[in-house]
Design a protein around this motif. Structure first.
Motif, PDB file in Angstrom:
ATOM      1  N   MET A 131      15.401  -4.931 -13.028  1.00  0.00           N
ATOM      2  CA  MET A 131      14.140  -5.245 -13.409  1.00  0.00           C
ATOM      3  C   MET A 131      13.114  -4.857 -12.546  1.00  0.00           C
ATOM      4  O   MET A 131      13.520  -4.599 -11.506  1.00  0.00           O
ATOM      5  CB  MET A 131      13.902  -6.947 -13.468  1.00  0.00           C
ATOM      6  N   PRO A 132      11.941  -4.430 -12.890  1.00  0.00           N
ATOM      7  CA  PRO A 132      11.167  -3.824 -11.897  1.00  0.00           C
ATOM      8  C   PRO A 132      10.502  -5.142 -10.939  1.00  0.00           C
ATOM      9  O   PRO A 132      10.689  -6.143 -11.379  1.00  0.00           O
ATOM     10  CB  PRO A 132       9.859  -3.393 -12.718  1.00  0.00           C
ATOM     11  N   LEU A 133      10.262  -4.665  -9.808  1.00  0.00           N
ATOM     12  CA  LEU A 133       9.761  -5.774  -8.667  1.00  0.00           C
ATOM     13  C   LEU A 133       8.113  -5.346  -8.437  1.00  0.00           C
ATOM     14  O   LEU A 133       7.749  -4.248  -8.187  1.00  0.00           O
ATOM     15  CB  LEU A 133      10.498  -5.433  -7.609  1.00  0.00           C
ATOM     16  N   PHE A 134       7.356  -6.278  -9.066  1.00  0.00           N
ATOM     17  CA  PHE A 134       5.801  -6.028  -8.995  1.00  0.00           C
ATOM     18  C   PHE A 134       5.136  -6.827  -7.851  1.00  0.00           C
ATOM     19  O   PHE A 134       5.895  -7.758  -7.355  1.00  0.00           O
ATOM     20  CB  PHE A 134       5.147  -6.578 -10.363  1.00  0.00           C
ATOM     21  N   VAL A 135       3.927  -6.564  -7.623  1.00  0.00           N
ATOM     22  CA  VAL A 135       3.114  -7.188  -6.463  1.00  0.00           C
ATOM     23  C   VAL A 135       3.238  -8.855  -6.819  1.00  0.00           C
ATOM     24  O   VAL A 135       3.056  -9.734  -6.310  1.00  0.00           O
ATOM     25  CB  VAL A 135       1.926  -6.296  -6.165  1.00  0.00           C
ATOM     26  N   ASN A 136       2.860  -8.805  -8.241  1.00  0.00           N
ATOM     27  CA  ASN A 136       2.558 -10.362  -8.853  1.00  0.00           C
ATOM     28  C   ASN A 136       3.337 -10.308 -10.290  1.00  0.00           C
ATOM     29  O   ASN A 136       3.990  -9.354 -10.529  1.00  0.00           O
ATOM     30  CB  ASN A 136       1.059 -10.467  -8.795  1.00  0.00           C
ATOM     31  N   HIS A 137       2.918 -11.194 -11.016  1.00  0.00           N
ATOM     32  CA  HIS A 137       3.430 -11.436 -12.582  1.00  0.00           C
ATOM     33  C   HIS A 137       2.970 -10.437 -13.594  1.00  0.00           C
ATOM     34  O   HIS A 137       3.203 -10.194 -14.571  1.00  0.00           O
ATOM     35  CB  HIS A 137       3.598 -12.906 -12.923  1.00  0.00           C
ATOM     36  N   SER A 138       1.884  -9.613 -12.971  1.00  0.00           N
ATOM     37  CA  SER A 138       1.315  -8.753 -13.841  1.00  0.00           C
ATOM     38  C   SER A 138       2.110  -7.298 -14.002  1.00  0.00           C
ATOM     39  O   SER A 138       2.328  -6.724 -13.043  1.00  0.00           O
ATOM     40  CB  SER A 138      -0.153  -8.529 -13.726  1.00  0.00           C
ATOM     41  N   ALA A 139       2.517  -7.151 -15.269  1.00  0.00           N
ATOM     42  CA  ALA A 139       3.260  -5.913 -15.374  1.00  0.00           C
ATOM     43  C   ALA A 139       2.527  -4.794 -15.429  1.00  0.00           C
ATOM     44  O   ALA A 139       2.605  -4.050 -16.529  1.00  0.00           O
ATOM     45  CB  ALA A 139       4.191  -6.100 -16.352  1.00  0.00           C
TER      46      ALA A 139
END
Length: 85
Positions: free
Chosen positions: A49-57
């Motif tokens: 899974m990608p690791l994002f700064v927040n839940h915004s993909a």
């Protein structure tokens, strides 16, 4: 000033700052912050899974990738890798 909520628990002993890797509890059984109830035992796990700064993909906010999931009694732990490029 923007408030940030912790969404994963990083296992400090597993951090390799030089390699940019760490282990983190990404999901835990029980009630999530959005009110949904998570059942770890019945869940299927993505291998990556990608690791994002927040839940915004938003791909511009991707910090790295989460791989190698494993389940414990009440948690899902992933291996994180911070992107350097």
């Amino acid at each position: 000033m923007t408030a940030h909520t912790r969404t994963i628990q990083i296992e400090r002993a597993s951090v390799d700052a030089e390699a940019g890797t760490f282990e983190a509890v990404v999901f835990s059984a029980g009630e999530a912050s959005d009110g949904h109830i998570l059942d770890i035992a019945g869940g299927r796990l993505a291998k990556e899974m990608p690791l994002f700064v927040n839940h915004s993909a938003d791909p511009r906010t991707q910090l790295g990738v989460l791989t190698n999931p494993r389940k414990t009694d009440g948690e899902v732990i992933y291996r994180g890798q911070i992107l350097t490029e």
